[in-house]
Write a protein that holds these residues in place. Structure first.
Motif, PDB file in Angstrom:
ATOM      1  N   LYS A 185     -90.585  -9.839  -4.278  1.00 10.01           N
ATOM      2  CA  LYS A 185     -89.371 -10.222  -3.553  1.00 10.01           C
ATOM      3  C   LYS A 185     -89.187 -11.738  -3.462  1.00 10.01           C
ATOM      4  N   THR A 186     -89.706 -12.454  -4.434  1.00  6.79           N
ATOM      5  CA  THR A 186     -89.314 -13.852  -4.620  1.00  6.79           C
ATOM      6  C   THR A 186     -88.026 -13.854  -5.436  1.00  6.79           C
ATOM      7  N   VAL A 187     -87.077 -14.689  -5.028  1.00  3.10           N
ATOM      8  CA  VAL A 187     -85.786 -14.747  -5.714  1.00  3.10           C
ATOM      9  C   VAL A 187     -85.514 -16.193  -6.130  1.00  3.10           C
ATOM     10  N   ILE A 188     -85.286 -16.397  -7.416  1.00  3.70           N
ATOM     11  CA  ILE A 188     -84.919 -17.710  -7.948  1.00  3.70           C
ATOM     12  C   ILE A 188     -83.400 -17.769  -8.020  1.00  3.70           C
ATOM     13  N   VAL A 189     -82.799 -18.760  -7.378  1.00  2.00           N
ATOM     14  CA  VAL A 189     -81.344 -18.906  -7.354  1.00  2.00           C
ATOM     15  C   VAL A 189     -80.969 -20.270  -7.914  1.00  2.00           C
ATOM     16  N   ALA A 190     -79.902 -20.329  -8.704  1.00  2.00           N
ATOM     17  CA  ALA A 190     -79.450 -21.599  -9.273  1.00  2.00           C
ATOM     18  C   ALA A 190     -77.931 -21.690  -9.242  1.00  2.00           C
ATOM     19  N   ALA A 191     -77.445 -22.929  -9.134  1.00  2.00           N
ATOM     20  CA  ALA A 191     -76.012 -23.183  -9.210  1.00  2.00           C
ATOM     21  C   ALA A 191     -75.559 -23.364 -10.657  1.00  2.00           C
ATOM     22  N   GLU A 192     -76.523 -23.646 -11.539  1.00  2.00           N
ATOM     23  CA  GLU A 192     -76.201 -23.855 -12.960  1.00  2.00           C
ATOM     24  C   GLU A 192     -77.428 -23.528 -13.795  1.00  2.00           C
ATOM     25  N   GLN A 193     -77.193 -22.914 -14.966  1.00  2.04           N
ATOM     26  CA  GLN A 193     -78.251 -22.697 -15.947  1.00  2.04           C
ATOM     27  C   GLN A 193     -77.869 -23.400 -17.252  1.00  2.04           C
ATOM     28  N   THR A 194     -78.827 -24.060 -17.852  1.00  2.00           N
ATOM     29  CA  THR A 194     -78.552 -24.717 -19.141  1.00  2.00           C
ATOM     30  C   THR A 194     -78.955 -23.847 -20.323  1.00  2.00           C
ATOM     31  N   ALA A 195     -79.733 -22.803 -20.071  1.00  2.00           N
ATOM     32  CA  ALA A 195     -80.179 -21.917 -21.149  1.00  2.00           C
ATOM     33  C   ALA A 195     -80.186 -20.470 -20.668  1.00  2.00           C
ATOM     34  N   GLY A 196     -79.090 -20.063 -20.001  1.00  2.00           N
ATOM     35  CA  GLY A 196     -78.980 -18.693 -19.523  1.00  2.00           C
ATOM     36  C   GLY A 196     -78.980 -17.716 -20.686  1.00  2.00           C
ATOM     37  N   ARG A 197     -79.621 -16.548 -20.476  1.00  2.00           N
ATOM     38  CA  ARG A 197     -79.761 -15.574 -21.553  1.00  2.00           C
ATOM     39  C   ARG A 197     -79.258 -14.201 -21.126  1.00  2.00           C
ATOM     40  N   GLY A 198     -78.735 -13.469 -22.117  1.00  2.56           N
ATOM     41  CA  GLY A 198     -78.346 -12.085 -21.899  1.00  2.56           C
ATOM     42  C   GLY A 198     -79.192 -11.177 -22.769  1.00  2.56           C
ATOM     43  N   ARG A 199     -78.786  -9.923 -22.877  1.00  3.91           N
ATOM     44  CA  ARG A 199     -79.520  -8.970 -23.703  1.00  3.91           C
ATOM     45  C   ARG A 199     -79.472  -9.364 -25.170  1.00  3.91           C
ATOM     46  N   LEU A 200     -80.547  -8.964 -25.892  1.00  9.01           N
ATOM     47  CA  LEU A 200     -80.652  -9.156 -27.341  1.00  9.01           C
ATOM     48  C   LEU A 200     -80.541 -10.626 -27.733  1.00  9.01           C
ATOM     49  N   GLY A 201     -80.988 -11.510 -26.840  1.00 12.24           N
ATOM     50  CA  GLY A 201     -81.012 -12.932 -27.152  1.00 12.24           C
ATOM     51  C   GLY A 201     -79.687 -13.643 -27.072  1.00 12.24           C
ATOM     52  N   ARG A 202     -78.658 -12.956 -26.561  1.00  8.30           N
ATOM     53  CA  ARG A 202     -77.357 -13.605 -26.461  1.00  8.30           C
ATOM     54  C   ARG A 202     -77.374 -14.682 -25.381  1.00  8.30           C
ATOM     55  N   LYS A 203     -76.512 -15.658 -25.526  1.00  5.75           N
ATOM     56  CA  LYS A 203     -76.394 -16.728 -24.537  1.00  5.75           C
ATOM     57  C   LYS A 203     -75.525 -16.259 -23.380  1.00  5.75           C
ATOM     58  N   PHE A 204     -75.951 -16.585 -22.165  1.00  7.53           N
ATOM     59  CA  PHE A 204     -75.123 -16.308 -20.980  1.00  7.53           C
ATOM     60  C   PHE A 204     -74.666 -17.651 -20.426  1.00  7.53           C
ATOM     61  N   VAL A 205     -73.405 -17.961 -20.625  1.00 14.15           N
ATOM     62  CA  VAL A 205     -72.857 -19.259 -20.202  1.00 14.15           C
ATOM     63  C   VAL A 205     -72.867 -19.335 -18.679  1.00 14.15           C
ATOM     64  N   SER A 206     -73.466 -20.424 -18.151  1.00 11.51           N
ATOM     65  CA  SER A 206     -73.690 -20.523 -16.697  1.00 11.51           C
ATOM     66  C   SER A 206     -73.303 -21.906 -16.177  1.00 11.51           C
ATOM     67  N   PRO A 207     -72.019 -22.260 -16.237  1.00  9.87           N
ATOM     68  CA  PRO A 207     -71.605 -23.618 -15.856  1.00  9.87           C
ATOM     69  C   PRO A 207     -71.684 -23.864 -14.352  1.00  9.87           C
ATOM     70  N   GLN A 208     -71.793 -25.134 -14.000  1.00 12.44           N
ATOM     71  CA  GLN A 208     -71.882 -25.540 -12.605  1.00 12.44           C
ATOM     72  C   GLN A 208     -70.576 -25.256 -11.857  1.00 12.44           C
ATOM     73  N   LYS A 209     -70.696 -24.913 -10.590  1.00 11.45           N
ATOM     74  CA  LYS A 209     -69.565 -24.683  -9.692  1.00 11.45           C
ATOM     75  C   LYS A 209     -68.655 -23.549 -10.150  1.00 11.45           C
ATOM     76  N   SER A 210     -69.197 -22.648 -10.958  1.00 10.37           N
ATOM     77  CA  SER A 210     -68.392 -21.529 -11.441  1.00 10.37           C
ATOM     78  C   SER A 210     -68.917 -20.173 -10.999  1.00 10.37           C
ATOM     79  N   GLY A 211     -70.217 -20.112 -10.683  1.00 11.98           N
ATOM     80  CA  GLY A 211     -70.783 -18.823 -10.345  1.00 11.98           C
ATOM     81  C   GLY A 211     -72.104 -18.952  -9.632  1.00 11.98           C
ATOM     82  N   ILE A 212     -72.818 -17.830  -9.568  1.00  8.85           N
ATOM     83  CA  ILE A 212     -74.169 -17.827  -9.027  1.00  8.85           C
ATOM     84  C   ILE A 212     -75.089 -17.148 -10.033  1.00  8.85           C
TER      85      ILE A 212
END
Length: 335
Positions: A110-137
């Motif tokens: 139950k440790t949770v890592i939270v970020a306002a921005e990711q520079t190398a966010g990943r999705g399934r099958l190695g896809r990139k998950f775009v994670s810009p600042q001030k746009s999401g969680i």
């Protein structure tokens, strides 16, 4: 449940447009006196929860632009959850796995890592998950008190948790594209990536890392043909980032901590929210003997989060999340 916890639960889930709940209503719903409600509110304030009190209106949570561990932790139902916050990080899943490489998995439950921005966010099958600042969680939940036998169930539980959180915080109804994408108004607004962490000595999977990204505001960096945000532009909803993060954590852990009936209920909801049942889809095999894409019709979702499909020859097959990638020209649904 303690009175202060009931008060907090009611304030976070109120459907009143202005967010206020009267002291009388709180007292009636909690089964206590108005004086007890005042004491509960003061207790919550001492823990860092920001609550506004207005004569003749009642109480409501104060929304601000804070988004950090201090603004998220007081909103959590389970006080054993440990929130680690980053303004910018490469990937919350990668950070979770770095921690698991250094410490016993049970210590990080139950440790949770939270970020306002990711520079190398990943999705399934190695896809990139775009994670810009001030746009999401962007957050990753470490869960390790059960041996992980089916990562798809963790993904499905988190998907339902995200849908419930979106409804609780924004009043938004959402749908699920098997196995890990959340859609609102025919656009993907959230993705989930579950990864298992293995003990090299025993070969057992000791922890699940459940990565969740939610696009709150539409951003030009997002792939516009498939992804969007909950809202077209930045507005007061951005002030609810901490509330949304806490709601996702609360709802997901509530499912994972629940008994078999709780898990069954979440899978029923998962199926009810499905975008694919009854639809024709294109399947791309990623493991196994089949190499070519094929078309099939989705018939059902199994209790263990498999996808039951009917092939063109009339035979049926159950697909597992790690075996295939699902494609559809256009996914539409009616609210």
């Amino acid at each position: 449940m303690a009175v202060k916890d009931l008060v907090f639960q009611i304030l976070t889930s109120t459907q009143n447009q202005d967010g206020f709940v009267s002291g009388e209503e709180l007292a009636n719903r909690c089964g206590v006196t108005r004086a007890s409600i005042w004491k509960a509110v003061e207790s919550l304030r001492r823990k860092g929860v920001k609550i506004e009190a207005v004569t003749n209106n009642g109480y409501r949570l104060i929304e601000d632009n804070s988004f950090d561990s201090q603004s998220i932790s007081p909103l959590l139902a389970d006080k054993s959850v440990n929130v680690i916050f980053f303004e910018t990080i490469d990937s919350t899943n990668i950070e979770a796995k770095r921690l698991l490489a250094e410490k016993d998995a049970r210590e990080l439950h139950k440790t949770v890592i939270v970020a306002a921005e990711q520079t190398a966010g990943r999705g399934r099958l190695g896809r990139k998950f775009v994670s810009p600042q001030k746009s999401g969680i962007y957050l990753s939940l470490i869960y390790s008190n059960r041996r992980v036998t089916n990562p798809a169930m963790y993904t499905a539980s988190a998907a339902v948790g995200v849908c419930r959180a979106l409804n609780k915080v924004f009043g938004i109804e959402s749908k699920i594209k098997w196995v890990n994408d959340i859609f609102v108004q025919n656009k993907k607004v959230s993705g989930i990536l579950t990864e298992g962490v293995t003990d090299f000595e025993t070969g057992m999977i000791e922890a699940a890392v459940i990565g969740i990204g939610i696009n709150i505001v539409n951003n030009p960096l997002l792939p516009q043909e498939v992804a969007g945000g909950l809202f077209s532009k930045e507005n007061d909803s951005c002030k609810k980032r901490s509330l949304l993060a806490a709601a996702v954590i609360n709802e997901t852990f509530a499912i994972l901590d629940g008994d078999e009936e709780v898990l069954k209920e979440s899978m029923r909801e998962y199926k009810e929210r499905s975008l694919l049942i009854g639809k024709s889809v294109e399947v791309t095999p990623v493991i196994g003997q089949m190499k070519n894409n094929y078309i099939c019709t989705v018939k059902d979702i199994t209790p263990d989060a498999g996808l039951l499909v009917m092939l063109e020859d009339g035979s049926e097959k159950i697909l597992q999340s790690g075996e295939v990638s699902i494609h559809s020209e256009k996914i539409c649904y009616n609210e």
